[in-house]
Design an enzyme around this catalytic site. Structure first.
Site, PDB file in Angstrom:
ATOM      1  N   GLU A   7       3.285  17.233  -4.838  1.00 33.57           N
ATOM      2  CA  GLU A   7       2.251  17.854  -4.005  1.00 33.57           C
ATOM      3  C   GLU A   7       1.034  16.948  -3.870  1.00 33.57           C
ATOM      4  OE1 GLU A   7       3.846  19.057  -6.541  1.00 33.57           O
ATOM      5  OE2 GLU A   7       4.258  21.200  -6.380  1.00 33.57           O
TER       6      GLU A   7
ATOM      7  N   CYS B 131       2.528  14.377  -9.330  1.00 27.86           N
ATOM      8  CA  CYS B 131       3.442  15.363  -8.763  1.00 27.86           C
ATOM      9  C   CYS B 131       3.662  15.107  -7.265  1.00 27.86           C
ATOM     10  CB  CYS B 131       2.870  16.770  -8.923  1.00 27.86           C
ATOM     11  SG  CYS B 131       2.765  17.343 -10.622  1.00 27.86           S
TER      12      CYS B 131
ATOM     13  N   ASN C 187       7.486  13.427  -6.511  1.00 25.61           N
ATOM     14  CA  ASN C 187       6.886  13.070  -7.798  1.00 25.61           C
ATOM     15  C   ASN C 187       7.221  11.637  -8.186  1.00 25.61           C
ATOM     16  OD1 ASN C 187       9.514  14.168  -8.150  1.00 25.61           O
ATOM     17  ND2 ASN C 187       9.154  14.486 -10.331  1.00 25.61           N
TER      18      ASN C 187
ATOM     19  N   CYS D 261       2.102  22.998 -10.013  1.00 22.93           N
ATOM     20  CA  CYS D 261       1.370  23.043 -11.281  1.00 22.93           C
ATOM     21  C   CYS D 261      -0.105  23.332 -11.005  1.00 22.93           C
ATOM     22  CB  CYS D 261       1.537  21.726 -12.042  1.00 22.93           C
ATOM     23  SG  CYS D 261       0.523  20.376 -11.406  1.00 22.93           S
TER      24      CYS D 261
ATOM     25  N   GLU E  35       6.893   9.203 -11.457  1.00 26.69           N
ATOM     26  CA  GLU E  35       6.605   9.173 -12.890  1.00 26.69           C
ATOM     27  C   GLU E  35       6.315   7.743 -13.347  1.00 26.69           C
ATOM     28  OE1 GLU E  35       9.832  11.299 -14.764  1.00 26.69           O
ATOM     29  OE2 GLU E  35       9.152  13.198 -13.885  1.00 26.69           O
TER      30      GLU E  35
ATOM     31  N   CYS F  18      -2.112  20.587  -9.200  1.00 26.97           N
ATOM     32  CA  CYS F  18      -1.793  20.487  -7.773  1.00 26.97           C
ATOM     33  C   CYS F  18      -2.380  21.653  -6.990  1.00 26.97           C
ATOM     34  CB  CYS F  18      -0.283  20.407  -7.571  1.00 26.97           C
ATOM     35  SG  CYS F  18       0.398  18.813  -8.079  1.00 26.97           S
TER      36      CYS F  18
HETATM   37  N1  THU Z   1       6.272  18.183 -10.808  1.00 28.90           N
HETATM   38  C1  THU Z   1       5.906  18.132  -9.497  1.00 28.90           C
HETATM   39  O1  THU Z   1       6.127  17.127  -8.826  1.00 28.90           O
HETATM   40  N2  THU Z   1       5.292  19.198  -8.956  1.00 28.90           N
HETATM   41  C2  THU Z   1       5.015  20.329  -9.643  1.00 28.90           C
HETATM   42  O2  THU Z   1       4.356  21.184  -9.108  1.00 28.90           O
HETATM   43  C3  THU Z   1       5.512  20.513 -10.992  1.00 28.90           C
HETATM   44  C4  THU Z   1       6.046  19.305 -11.655  1.00 28.90           C
HETATM   45  C5  THU Z   1       6.921  17.025 -11.399  1.00 28.90           C
HETATM   46  C6  THU Z   1       6.068  16.294 -12.396  1.00 28.90           C
HETATM   47  C7  THU Z   1       7.106  15.615 -13.231  1.00 28.90           C
HETATM   48  O3  THU Z   1       7.428  14.378 -12.625  1.00 28.90           O
HETATM   49  C8  THU Z   1       8.303  16.527 -13.152  1.00 28.90           C
HETATM   50  O4  THU Z   1       8.079  17.409 -12.071  1.00 28.90           O
HETATM   51  C9  THU Z   1       8.540  17.325 -14.411  1.00 28.90           C
HETATM   52  O5  THU Z   1       7.413  18.025 -14.770  1.00 28.90           O
END
Ligand code: THU
Length: 206
Positions: A123, A121, A110, A161, A112, A164
């Protein structure tokens, strides 16, 4: 432990096969016994006023129970990818690893951003990179792991999520076969048989 999921072989599979809507041309390996419950549009058009039950088949493995070295390596790559996460806002580090049919494993983490919606994310960073760099390759398996920034891996596996799930589904459709998803927690790893199993009644064609 293993329950057939009624939505798993919906329209997405038939489109992926490039065989139009002729159910009879669905490859045997992708077909499952059972009537029209596999076809989402039929559920809504002719099976009104009936209860529909959707189940997600999950197998829970201990680390010492993982079936082979390829799975162990994929899960380990997902775990290592969490260290490439850029998560200064959530402090939650997610890693993903995608095994391609050309033998490559693509990883993502991920990323940000101060403008939150610009982040993405693990994925999606993995699957978009995979297809952008290996457009001919097909997905074979996916593994996902997560941990707190300064902590251990999450006890219970984290699952992708909704966005994704939708993004990954597209590549499962391209692969023309179910792509298993391995979700790594601290003590156990969940195996889902496909991306579609994570996304009931998915939107996959228009
Ligand atoms: N996140 C992912 O990378 N994958 C997911 O399937 C769920 C959430 C990340 C997004 C964000 O940077 C952090 O987790 C908190 O939500």
């Amino acid at each position: 432990m293993y329950i057939c999921s009624p939505f798993r072989l919906g329209k997405a599979w038939r489109r992926a096969d490039g065989l139009g809507k002729a159910a009879s041309r669905t490859p045997q390996s992708l077909s499952r016994p059972g009537p029209k419950t596999y076809h989402n549009h039929r559920l809504f058009s002719t099976d009104t006023m009936k209860d529909i039950s959707i189940t997600v088949p999950v197998v829970c493995y201990g680390y010492d129970e993982l079936p082979d070295d390829a799975v162990r390596a994929l899960v380990e790559k997902a775990r290592q990818s969490t260290y490439h996460s850029y998560a200064p806002y959530s402090h939650f580090c997610v890693g993903a690893a995608i095994l391609l049919d050309n033998g490559e494993t693509i990883t993502g983490a991920n990323q940000e951003n101060a403008a939150f919606s610009a982040g993405t994310c693990a994925e999606r960073s993995a699957c978009f990179y995979a297809h952008a760099n290996y457009p001919e390759a097909r997905f074979e398996a996916i593994a996902i792991a997560a941990r707190a920034e300064d902590g251990d891996f999450v006890a219970d596996p984290v699952s992708p999520c909704g966005v994704c799930r939708q993004a990954l589904l597209e590549y499962e459709v391209l692969a023309k076969h179910p792509v298993p998803v391995w979700l790594a927690g601290r003590n156990c790893v969940y195996r889902l048989p496909s991306v579609a199993s994570l996304l009931p009644l998915a939107f996959s064609e228009f």
